[in-house]
Design a protein around this motif. Sequence first.
Motif, PDB file in Angstrom:
ATOM      1  N   PHE A 186      42.290   9.729  62.786  1.00  0.00           N
ATOM      2  CA  PHE A 186      43.252  10.175  63.792  1.00  0.00           C
ATOM      3  C   PHE A 186      44.405  10.948  63.150  1.00  0.00           C
ATOM      4  O   PHE A 186      44.851  10.599  62.051  1.00  0.00           O
ATOM      5  CB  PHE A 186      43.816   8.977  64.561  1.00  0.00           C
ATOM      6  N   PRO A 187      44.922  11.984  63.828  1.00  0.00           N
ATOM      7  CA  PRO A 187      46.023  12.771  63.271  1.00  0.00           C
ATOM      8  C   PRO A 187      47.402  12.197  63.562  1.00  0.00           C
ATOM      9  O   PRO A 187      48.388  12.622  62.964  1.00  0.00           O
ATOM     10  CB  PRO A 187      45.855  14.125  63.982  1.00  0.00           C
ATOM     11  N   PHE A 188      47.517  11.246  64.489  1.00  0.00           N
ATOM     12  CA  PHE A 188      48.821  10.701  64.861  1.00  0.00           C
ATOM     13  C   PHE A 188      49.153   9.472  64.014  1.00  0.00           C
ATOM     14  O   PHE A 188      48.263   8.877  63.387  1.00  0.00           O
ATOM     15  CB  PHE A 188      48.849  10.343  66.358  1.00  0.00           C
ATOM     16  N   PRO A 189      50.443   9.085  63.972  1.00  0.00           N
ATOM     17  CA  PRO A 189      50.848   7.928  63.150  1.00  0.00           C
ATOM     18  C   PRO A 189      50.164   6.635  63.601  1.00  0.00           C
ATOM     19  O   PRO A 189      49.932   6.426  64.798  1.00  0.00           O
ATOM     20  CB  PRO A 189      52.359   7.841  63.374  1.00  0.00           C
ATOM     21  N   ILE A 190      49.887   5.773  62.619  1.00  0.00           N
ATOM     22  CA  ILE A 190      49.283   4.465  62.902  1.00  0.00           C
ATOM     23  C   ILE A 190      50.140   3.401  62.235  1.00  0.00           C
ATOM     24  O   ILE A 190      50.475   3.495  61.048  1.00  0.00           O
ATOM     25  CB  ILE A 190      47.833   4.391  62.390  1.00  0.00           C
ATOM     26  N   HIS A 191      50.515   2.378  63.006  1.00  0.00           N
ATOM     27  CA  HIS A 191      51.362   1.293  62.517  1.00  0.00           C
ATOM     28  C   HIS A 191      50.603  -0.020  62.624  1.00  0.00           C
ATOM     29  O   HIS A 191      49.950  -0.290  63.633  1.00  0.00           O
ATOM     30  CB  HIS A 191      52.654   1.213  63.329  1.00  0.00           C
ATOM     31  N   ILE A 192      50.699  -0.828  61.570  1.00  0.00           N
ATOM     32  CA  ILE A 192      50.017  -2.126  61.528  1.00  0.00           C
ATOM     33  C   ILE A 192      51.077  -3.220  61.545  1.00  0.00           C
ATOM     34  O   ILE A 192      52.079  -3.142  60.849  1.00  0.00           O
ATOM     35  CB  ILE A 192      49.144  -2.264  60.259  1.00  0.00           C
ATOM     36  N   GLU A 193      50.844  -4.258  62.352  1.00  0.00           N
ATOM     37  CA  GLU A 193      51.813  -5.328  62.494  1.00  0.00           C
ATOM     38  C   GLU A 193      51.090  -6.636  62.786  1.00  0.00           C
ATOM     39  O   GLU A 193      49.951  -6.641  63.272  1.00  0.00           O
ATOM     40  CB  GLU A 193      52.776  -4.987  63.632  1.00  0.00           C
ATOM     41  N   ASN A 194      51.740  -7.735  62.456  1.00  0.00           N
ATOM     42  CA  ASN A 194      51.241  -9.044  62.889  1.00  0.00           C
ATOM     43  C   ASN A 194      51.209  -9.084  64.413  1.00  0.00           C
ATOM     44  O   ASN A 194      52.118  -8.570  65.074  1.00  0.00           O
ATOM     45  CB  ASN A 194      52.150 -10.139  62.336  1.00  0.00           C
ATOM     46  N   ASP A 195      50.169  -9.677  64.986  1.00  0.00           N
ATOM     47  CA  ASP A 195      49.998  -9.625  66.438  1.00  0.00           C
ATOM     48  C   ASP A 195      51.125 -10.314  67.205  1.00  0.00           C
ATOM     49  O   ASP A 195      51.567  -9.827  68.258  1.00  0.00           O
ATOM     50  CB  ASP A 195      48.641 -10.205  66.851  1.00  0.00           C
ATOM     51  N   VAL A 196      51.639 -11.423  66.688  1.00  0.00           N
ATOM     52  CA  VAL A 196      52.710 -12.127  67.399  1.00  0.00           C
ATOM     53  C   VAL A 196      54.036 -11.379  67.245  1.00  0.00           C
ATOM     54  O   VAL A 196      54.865 -11.383  68.151  1.00  0.00           O
ATOM     55  CB  VAL A 196      52.833 -13.589  66.928  1.00  0.00           C
ATOM     56  N   ASN A 197      54.241 -10.715  66.110  1.00  0.00           N
ATOM     57  CA  ASN A 197      55.420  -9.863  65.962  1.00  0.00           C
ATOM     58  C   ASN A 197      55.411  -8.764  67.019  1.00  0.00           C
ATOM     59  O   ASN A 197      56.439  -8.444  67.621  1.00  0.00           O
ATOM     60  CB  ASN A 197      55.446  -9.220  64.566  1.00  0.00           C
ATOM     61  N   MET A 198      54.233  -8.196  67.241  1.00  0.00           N
ATOM     62  CA  MET A 198      54.122  -7.149  68.253  1.00  0.00           C
ATOM     63  C   MET A 198      54.394  -7.730  69.642  1.00  0.00           C
ATOM     64  O   MET A 198      55.065  -7.114  70.482  1.00  0.00           O
ATOM     65  CB  MET A 198      52.721  -6.520  68.203  1.00  0.00           C
ATOM     66  N   ALA A 199      53.901  -8.937  69.876  1.00  0.00           N
ATOM     67  CA  ALA A 199      54.062  -9.574  71.189  1.00  0.00           C
ATOM     68  C   ALA A 199      55.527  -9.888  71.487  1.00  0.00           C
ATOM     69  O   ALA A 199      55.980  -9.750  72.631  1.00  0.00           O
ATOM     70  CB  ALA A 199      53.226 -10.845  71.265  1.00  0.00           C
ATOM     71  N   VAL A 200      56.290 -10.311  70.483  1.00  0.00           N
ATOM     72  CA  VAL A 200      57.694 -10.654  70.740  1.00  0.00           C
ATOM     73  C   VAL A 200      58.491  -9.400  71.107  1.00  0.00           C
ATOM     74  O   VAL A 200      59.441  -9.464  71.896  1.00  0.00           O
ATOM     75  CB  VAL A 200      58.323 -11.409  69.542  1.00  0.00           C
ATOM     76  N   LEU A 201      58.092  -8.243  70.583  1.00  0.00           N
ATOM     77  CA  LEU A 201      58.729  -6.993  70.993  1.00  0.00           C
ATOM     78  C   LEU A 201      58.465  -6.725  72.468  1.00  0.00           C
ATOM     79  O   LEU A 201      59.346  -6.258  73.204  1.00  0.00           O
ATOM     80  CB  LEU A 201      58.211  -5.820  70.149  1.00  0.00           C
ATOM     81  N   GLY A 202      57.244  -7.022  72.904  1.00  0.00           N
ATOM     82  CA  GLY A 202      56.902  -6.866  74.313  1.00  0.00           C
ATOM     83  C   GLY A 202      57.700  -7.804  75.197  1.00  0.00           C
ATOM     84  O   GLY A 202      58.168  -7.416  76.274  1.00  0.00           O
ATOM     85  N   GLU A 203      57.884  -9.034  74.742  1.00  0.00           N
ATOM     86  CA  GLU A 203      58.659 -10.013  75.515  1.00  0.00           C
ATOM     87  C   GLU A 203      60.113  -9.572  75.657  1.00  0.00           C
ATOM     88  O   GLU A 203      60.730  -9.766  76.703  1.00  0.00           O
ATOM     89  CB  GLU A 203      58.594 -11.390  74.842  1.00  0.00           C
ATOM     90  N   CYS A 204      60.665  -8.992  74.596  1.00  0.00           N
ATOM     91  CA  CYS A 204      62.062  -8.564  74.638  1.00  0.00           C
ATOM     92  C   CYS A 204      62.257  -7.341  75.525  1.00  0.00           C
ATOM     93  O   CYS A 204      63.361  -7.113  76.036  1.00  0.00           O
ATOM     94  CB  CYS A 204      62.561  -8.259  73.224  1.00  0.00           C
ATOM     95  N   TRP A 205      61.206  -6.559  75.707  1.00  0.00           N
ATOM     96  CA  TRP A 205      61.321  -5.340  76.512  1.00  0.00           C
ATOM     97  C   TRP A 205      61.029  -5.593  77.995  1.00  0.00           C
ATOM     98  O   TRP A 205      61.808  -5.216  78.867  1.00  0.00           O
ATOM     99  CB  TRP A 205      60.369  -4.266  75.967  1.00  0.00           C
ATOM    100  N   LYS A 206      59.922  -6.286  78.259  1.00  0.00           N
ATOM    101  CA  LYS A 206      59.466  -6.408  79.649  1.00  0.00           C
ATOM    102  C   LYS A 206      59.249  -7.855  80.091  1.00  0.00           C
ATOM    103  O   LYS A 206      58.914  -8.083  81.263  1.00  0.00           O
ATOM    104  CB  LYS A 206      58.135  -5.670  79.819  1.00  0.00           C
ATOM    105  N   GLY A 207      59.410  -8.813  79.197  1.00  0.00           N
ATOM    106  CA  GLY A 207      59.003 -10.173  79.511  1.00  0.00           C
ATOM    107  C   GLY A 207      60.133 -11.144  79.753  1.00  0.00           C
ATOM    108  O   GLY A 207      61.230 -10.787  80.196  1.00  0.00           O
ATOM    109  N   ALA A 208      59.858 -12.409  79.424  1.00  0.00           N
ATOM    110  CA  ALA A 208      60.811 -13.491  79.685  1.00  0.00           C
ATOM    111  C   ALA A 208      62.111 -13.316  78.921  1.00  0.00           C
ATOM    112  O   ALA A 208      63.164 -13.781  79.358  1.00  0.00           O
ATOM    113  CB  ALA A 208      60.160 -14.832  79.319  1.00  0.00           C
ATOM    114  N   ALA A 209      62.055 -12.643  77.774  1.00  0.00           N
ATOM    115  CA  ALA A 209      63.254 -12.468  76.932  1.00  0.00           C
ATOM    116  C   ALA A 209      63.870 -11.083  77.094  1.00  0.00           C
ATOM    117  O   ALA A 209      64.553 -10.597  76.193  1.00  0.00           O
ATOM    118  CB  ALA A 209      62.894 -12.704  75.472  1.00  0.00           C
ATOM    119  N   LYS A 210      63.656 -10.452  78.236  1.00  0.00           N
ATOM    120  CA  LYS A 210      64.149  -9.091  78.463  1.00  0.00           C
ATOM    121  C   LYS A 210      65.645  -8.971  78.175  1.00  0.00           C
ATOM    122  O   LYS A 210      66.443  -9.796  78.631  1.00  0.00           O
ATOM    123  CB  LYS A 210      63.871  -8.686  79.910  1.00  0.00           C
ATOM    124  N   ASP A 211      65.976  -7.963  77.395  1.00  0.00           N
ATOM    125  CA  ASP A 211      67.363  -7.618  77.056  1.00  0.00           C
ATOM    126  C   ASP A 211      68.055  -8.640  76.152  1.00  0.00           C
ATOM    127  O   ASP A 211      69.267  -8.575  75.965  1.00  0.00           O
ATOM    128  CB  ASP A 211      68.205  -7.410  78.321  1.00  0.00           C
TER     129      ASP A 211
END
Length: 393
Positions: A186-211
């Motif tokens: 692929f020509p676009f950037p690729i980022h690798i992360e621990n799956d739960v680290n990625m999930a906590v970012l989702g929680e802070c943006w759209k989930g129970a921990a928003k904002d």
Amino acid sequence: MSIVQSGTPNYLKMINKRKVLQEIMDGGELYSRASLAKALKLSKPTISALVDELVLEGWIYEKESMVAARRGGRKPVQLFFNKEYKYTIGMDIGGTSTEIAIMDLDGTCILHRKIDTQDGLQKDFIHLLVDEVNSMLEAKNISHAKVLAMAIGAPGITDSDQGIVMEAPSLEWLDYPLKNKMAKHFPFPIHIENDVNMAVLGECWKGAAKDKSHVVLITIGTGVGCGIVINGELFRGGQFAAGEIGYMITNKDQASQGFESVFEGYGFLENQVGGPSIVKQYKRGMQGTKFSAEKIFEKAIEGEALAMEIINEALDHLAVSLINVAALLNPECIVLGGGISKSGYWFLPKLQEKIEQYLPEQSRTEVMLTKLPQASLIGATVLCMKKDALLSR
């Protein structure tokens, strides 16, 4: 996007351009060029030039308001973020299944697919993933040039700087160069992360921990995972192993006597609260049974003696771990995810009571249940945006 040296005119322009775009993205109110200049305290010519550039690139668009100006005359032209100017690709590699999603820049899922991880590992897993991604992009008529980046979550200790999965027992990966293998295709950037680290970012943006800015996400399934956000940023630790609370000791007497591990490499806490451990303990008392951890929780809720004994013991271990995490990190909230969260309505008050019993008021934290079934995939969009020079905050 090329790196701009700090302190140069181009750098200052990039900073202002980022401010303009993010003010419009936040969507707290509708902006015209004039009101945006006032909000950001920048000159009207500066704002006009930056808006022209962002419109030309495709990041924002202008639209005439449906409401006329208060004093009559022309209707004001308002600025909007083009959330489909670029797309992100999120991938959550689990021990059982791998989920892939194409998302817009507002975290809305455009297309979602799931494949069998273990079956894929028996074949050429990388080419399977590559083919699936390309198939999804083709299905939505999205070119590689329209992809901002791809973020991949892996179930193990992950060197996010080098893109290497250092250890993932469920995949039998050791020092696996996942980023390099995927980047060949692929020509676009690729980022690798621990799956739960990625999930906590989702929680802070759209989930129970928003904002919220100080958050801990604990997921409990086969094992125990933990993602930590401090001051709005992921905390990964010195060797990328922060949050490995599956190894936490929650009963020194049991630990000193030794314990039988359900899976090789799993820690003490995982062997007390993980799904396979709960099932194994239940089978000892109910010979020949084939219940899942979810079913055993249901039996405990119904009042069956053996199930209640096993689940209450697991909850005691979980409570100790939450108390330790709260005392050490003082987060605004702890979010529980994974299979155990399905029964949270029943056991959450028990955990909260323990926290309030053993911690002073300043250290207490609210324990919440995840509201996002695909938090990692949403978190992938956050990660891609954080890594982009224009979208990073």
